[in-house]
Design a protein around this motif. Structure first.
Motif, mmCIF file in Angstrom:
data_model
loop_
_atom_site.group_PDB
_atom_site.id
_atom_site.type_symbol
_atom_site.label_atom_id
_atom_site.label_comp_id
_atom_site.label_asym_id
_atom_site.label_seq_id
_atom_site.Cartn_x
_atom_site.Cartn_y
_atom_site.Cartn_z
ATOM 1 N N CYS A 6 0.396 -1.171 -0.197
ATOM 2 C CA CYS A 6 0.385 -0.085 0.327
ATOM 3 C C CYS A 6 0.673 1.351 0.599
ATOM 4 O O CYS A 6 2.005 1.111 0.556
ATOM 5 C CB CYS A 6 -1.158 -0.189 1.407
ATOM 6 S SG CYS A 6 -1.679 1.186 1.651
ATOM 7 N N LYS A 8 0.329 4.138 1.453
ATOM 8 C CA LYS A 8 0.336 4.855 2.019
ATOM 9 C C LYS A 8 0.867 4.081 3.668
ATOM 10 O O LYS A 8 1.863 4.448 4.229
ATOM 11 C CB LYS A 8 -1.898 5.118 2.932
ATOM 12 C CG LYS A 8 -2.288 6.228 1.038
ATOM 13 C CD LYS A 8 -1.820 7.297 2.167
ATOM 14 C CE LYS A 8 -2.768 7.938 0.656
ATOM 15 N NZ LYS A 8 -2.163 9.844 0.277
ATOM 16 N N CYS A 9 0.894 3.136 3.357
ATOM 17 C CA CYS A 9 0.767 2.280 4.716
ATOM 18 C C CYS A 9 2.079 0.924 4.300
ATOM 19 O O CYS A 9 2.728 1.293 5.382
ATOM 20 C CB CYS A 9 -0.260 1.660 5.637
ATOM 21 S SG CYS A 9 -1.280 0.450 5.692
ATOM 22 N N TYR A 41 -8.961 -2.024 -2.135
ATOM 23 C CA TYR A 41 -8.596 -1.058 -0.492
ATOM 24 C C TYR A 41 -7.598 -1.611 0.227
ATOM 25 O O TYR A 41 -7.564 -3.396 0.438
ATOM 26 C CB TYR A 41 -10.154 -0.526 -0.032
ATOM 27 C CG TYR A 41 -11.439 -2.206 0.263
ATOM 28 C CD1 TYR A 41 -11.184 -2.477 2.106
ATOM 29 C CD2 TYR A 41 -12.092 -2.483 0.063
ATOM 30 C CE1 TYR A 41 -12.089 -3.112 1.629
ATOM 31 C CE2 TYR A 41 -12.830 -3.040 -0.081
ATOM 32 C CZ TYR A 41 -12.189 -3.790 1.350
ATOM 33 O OH TYR A 41 -13.199 -5.084 1.367
ATOM 34 N N CYS A 42 -6.892 -0.687 1.499
ATOM 35 C CA CYS A 42 -6.125 -1.965 2.001
ATOM 36 C C CYS A 42 -6.866 -2.266 3.189
ATOM 37 O O CYS A 42 -7.578 -1.238 3.550
ATOM 38 C CB CYS A 42 -4.895 -0.625 2.473
ATOM 39 S SG CYS A 42 -4.178 -1.409 3.376
ATOM 40 N N CYS A 45 -4.961 0.720 6.595
ATOM 41 C CA CYS A 45 -5.161 1.804 6.394
ATOM 42 C C CYS A 45 -6.467 2.396 5.895
ATOM 43 O O CYS A 45 -7.135 3.195 6.221
ATOM 44 C CB CYS A 45 -4.329 2.766 5.963
ATOM 45 S SG CYS A 45 -3.777 2.467 4.618
ATOM 46 N N TYR A 47 -6.981 2.789 2.829
ATOM 47 C CA TYR A 47 -6.904 3.489 1.398
ATOM 48 C C TYR A 47 -7.327 2.825 -0.259
ATOM 49 O O TYR A 47 -7.085 1.796 0.057
ATOM 50 C CB TYR A 47 -5.328 3.801 0.997
ATOM 51 C CG TYR A 47 -5.025 4.446 -0.277
ATOM 52 C CD1 TYR A 47 -5.315 5.714 -0.685
ATOM 53 C CD2 TYR A 47 -4.698 3.822 -0.881
ATOM 54 C CE1 TYR A 47 -4.936 6.553 -1.777
ATOM 55 C CE2 TYR A 47 -4.573 3.524 -2.289
ATOM 56 C CZ TYR A 47 -4.084 5.138 -2.691
ATOM 57 O OH TYR A 47 -3.884 6.176 -3.578
ATOM 58 N N SER A 48 -8.410 3.486 -0.505
ATOM 59 C CA SER A 48 -8.933 3.289 -1.530
ATOM 60 C C SER A 48 -8.553 4.075 -2.785
ATOM 61 O O SER A 48 -8.303 5.517 -3.249
ATOM 62 C CB SER A 48 -10.352 3.225 -1.541
ATOM 63 O OG SER A 48 -10.945 2.291 0.037
ATOM 64 N N GLU A 49 -8.337 3.298 -3.911
ATOM 65 C CA GLU A 49 -8.527 3.314 -5.150
ATOM 66 C C GLU A 49 -9.525 2.898 -6.253
ATOM 67 O O GLU A 49 -10.021 1.397 -6.101
ATOM 68 C CB GLU A 49 -7.085 2.406 -6.351
ATOM 69 C CG GLU A 49 -5.707 3.494 -5.425
ATOM 70 C CD GLU A 49 -4.454 3.015 -6.184
ATOM 71 O OE1 GLU A 49 -4.540 2.166 -6.937
ATOM 72 O OE2 GLU A 49 -3.807 3.882 -5.766
#
Length: 67
Positions: A6, A8-9, A41-42, A45, A47-49
Motif C-alpha cells: 500500500c 500509504k502504509c 482497498y487496503c 489503513c 486507502y482506496s483506489e
C-alpha cells in the motif's frame, strides 16, 4: 528494489469490492447507476483506489494497486 505494498502504509493485504454510481444529469435524477467500478482497498489503513470495471477486466487489479 523495495517491497511493494500500500502506498500509504506499506501493508500487502488488500481486498476488492464492486460499486455502481450515478452520473450527472438525467441519470442522477432517475438514480440510474451505469458507472461501474472495482474498488481496491487496503485492509490495514483503508486507502482506496477506483478502477473502471469495463477497462480493467483483463488485468489483475491487485497488481495495479500495489504498483
Amino acid at each position: 528494489m523495495a517491497d511493494k505494498g500500500c502506498i500509504k502504509c506499506g501493508s500487502t493485504s488488500a481486498s476488492t469490492k464492486e460499486v455502481a454510481m450515478t452520473g450527472t444529469g438525467l441519470s442522477k435524477m432517475f438514480d440510474i447507476q451505469h458507472n461501474q467500478f472495482i474498488v481496491v482497498y487496503c485492509n490495514n489503513c483503508g486507502y482506496s483506489e477506483f478502477y473502471n470495471k469495463k477497462s480493467s477486466t483483463g488485468s489483475n487489479i491487485l497488481d495495479l494497486f500495489f504498483g
